[in-house]
Design a protein around this motif. Structure first.
Motif, PDB file in Angstrom:
ATOM      1  N   ARG A 191       0.820  -1.214   0.000  1.00 11.58           N
ATOM      2  CA  ARG A 191       0.000   0.000   0.000  1.00 11.58           C
ATOM      3  C   ARG A 191       0.852   1.261   0.000  1.00 11.58           C
ATOM      4  N   LEU A 192       1.971   1.226   0.717  1.00 13.29           N
ATOM      5  CA  LEU A 192       2.824   2.406   0.867  1.00 13.29           C
ATOM      6  C   LEU A 192       3.940   2.460  -0.162  1.00 13.29           C
ATOM      7  N   ASP A 193       4.086   1.378  -0.958  1.00 18.55           N
ATOM      8  CA  ASP A 193       5.222   1.240  -1.873  1.00 18.55           C
ATOM      9  C   ASP A 193       6.527   1.403  -1.095  1.00 18.55           C
ATOM     10  N   ALA A 194       6.629   0.654  -0.007  1.00 16.21           N
ATOM     11  CA  ALA A 194       7.756   0.768   0.918  1.00 16.21           C
ATOM     12  C   ALA A 194       8.600  -0.494   0.906  1.00 16.21           C
ATOM     13  N   TYR A 195       9.880  -0.338   1.238  1.00 18.75           N
ATOM     14  CA  TYR A 195      10.754  -1.481   1.458  1.00 18.75           C
ATOM     15  C   TYR A 195      10.555  -2.023   2.868  1.00 18.75           C
ATOM     16  N   LEU A 196      10.755  -3.325   3.033  1.00 21.07           N
ATOM     17  CA  LEU A 196      10.882  -3.929   4.353  1.00 21.07           C
ATOM     18  C   LEU A 196      12.360  -4.115   4.649  1.00 21.07           C
ATOM     19  N   ILE A 197      12.837  -3.482   5.692  1.00 19.74           N
ATOM     20  CA  ILE A 197      14.199  -3.706   6.184  1.00 19.74           C
ATOM     21  C   ILE A 197      14.066  -4.682   7.348  1.00 19.74           C
ATOM     22  N   TYR A 198      14.539  -5.894   7.130  1.00 17.22           N
ATOM     23  CA  TYR A 198      14.337  -6.974   8.098  1.00 17.22           C
ATOM     24  C   TYR A 198      15.647  -7.270   8.817  1.00 17.22           C
ATOM     25  N   ASP A 199      15.681  -6.975  10.109  1.00 21.16           N
ATOM     26  CA  ASP A 199      16.838  -7.292  10.944  1.00 21.16           C
ATOM     27  C   ASP A 199      16.680  -8.726  11.429  1.00 21.16           C
TER      28      ASP A 199
END
Length: 381
Positions: A191-199
């Protein structure tokens, strides 16, 4: 001297302050810092020593990390994520997992853009968002049935963000995200056109009865996910300072530029040891069993107090305000009256985090943790 706006809202960890106050007193329970007395893999220690003796890895190159380590990371990621990562184009070795965060933020955000994190979250993530000139937006974790849960309704109300940072198990709360949580994250990213930064630093330190789900296995997330990993937590190799970033090739090219012009290259000796840890049996399951036993000892000792159980990781949180005291004051009293070094979470979030004090059990054996109730009783007003 002129002020610098990047530092205006950046707070200190408070870990070093508590550690300095505790000094070297052997009677103090060291529950303030994420060290561990569970030893690193012997095979990794041997490989590192051999590299030092032979001069392997004593080089500025390659900037993206030694091929042997990038190949080991790719194999490990294949098992965890179900996806193939090109070791040459989609993996960059960094000087620890935390050192990877800033290059990833620089590669995925513009100044002033919003980055979503949880409250509480790891202070090293939150403060780096501020240093990168992005704007943190915190979605709360809620206590439900004595455990932390992601507030998915609050996540669904986010209206704009360039990236979402998630960790599972998380620091400092030890929340483990469910499949429903990751689905909500996937929907938000779309929905946000965002990346997921997964730690992923603690991904396998999950206790019995809780799910271990890599977000890249959730529909819609793999193409948007940038994975940050390290050998510090799962492999107990804190001093090696070796981490990595994996993800889409276009983003990784930017990450490599930021890494190269910051640290140039991670320690070659340590990279060789890390490659062995990833490629050979390294005692992860045995270490997780020990951490779970320590967590259960803390839970037993503090039965009846407002402690929130962790589903994994190295620490759990106690609600100072529920005890009628501020987190900073409780931390001070635990040290002065109970001989417990514990960090207040004032820099680790906003409304939720600032209520809590963190109890790290990774560096104290069960025998010593069994003194916890008496020490707490001595500290409470």
């Amino acid at each position: 001297m002129r002020n610098n706006s990047r530092f205006a809202h950046v707070q200190t960890f408070d870990i070093d302050r508590v550690a300095a106050a505790a000094g070297a007193d052997p009677d103090v329970l060291r529950m303030e810092n994420l060290d561990t007395d569970v030893p690193p893999p012997p095979n990794a220690v041997t490989a590192t020593a051999q590299a030092l003796a032979t001069g392997q890895g004593n080089s500025w190159l390659p900037f993206n990390g030694l091929p042997v380590l990038r190949e080991a990371i790719a194999a490990d990621l294949r098992e965890r994520t179900g996806h193939d990562y090109d070791p040459a184009r989609q993996i960059v070795v960094t000087s620890s997992g935390t050192a990877a965060v800033m290059p990833v933020l620089l590669a995925t955000t513009e100044p002033g853009q919003r980055v979503v994190l949880t409250d509480p979250t790891y202070a090293g993530l939150l403060q780096r968002v501020r240093l990168a000139d992005a704007r943190p937006y915190l979605v709360p974790l809620r206590v439900d049935g004595g455990m932390w849960r992601l507030d998915r309704d609050a996540l669904a109300q986010v209206t704009e963000a360039a990236a979402i940072i998630m960790m599972s198990p998380s620091m400092p709360a030890g929340v483990v995200l469910t499949h429903e949580d990751w689905t909500a994250v996937a929907e938000a990213c779309e929905r946000l056109d965002a990346y997921l930064i997964y730690d992923a630093a603690m991904e396998r330190i999950v206790f019995d009865g809780h799910p271990r789900i890599n977000p890249c296995r959730v529909d819609g997330l793999a193409a948007r996910t940038i994975v940050i990993g390290s050998v510090s937590k799962e492999y107990r190799m804190i001093g090696w300072r070796i981490g990595w970033v994996a993800g889409p090739a276009d983003i990784l090219s930017r990450v490599l530029t930021a890494v190269t012009y910051n640290t140039t290259v991670a320690s070659g000796f340590a990279q060789i040891g890390a490659a062995v840890a990833l490629s050979e049996p390294s005692g992860v399951a045995e270490a997780v069993a020990e951490y779970q036993a320590r967590h259960e000892a803390v839970v037993r000792q503090l039965d009846g107090l407002p402690l929130v159980r962790a589903a994994g990781g190295w620490a759990c949180l106690v609600d100072a305000e529920e005890l009628g005291i501020g987190a900073r004051e409780l931390s001070d009293r635990l040290l002065s009256h109970g001989r417990i070094a514990a960090t207040p979470m004032t820099a680790w979030g906003e409304e939720v985090a600032r209520r809590y004090v963190r109890l790290v059990y990774s560096n104290e054996p069960v025998k010593r943790l069994n003194e916890l109730r008496d020490r707490f009783t001595a500290a409470l007003p």
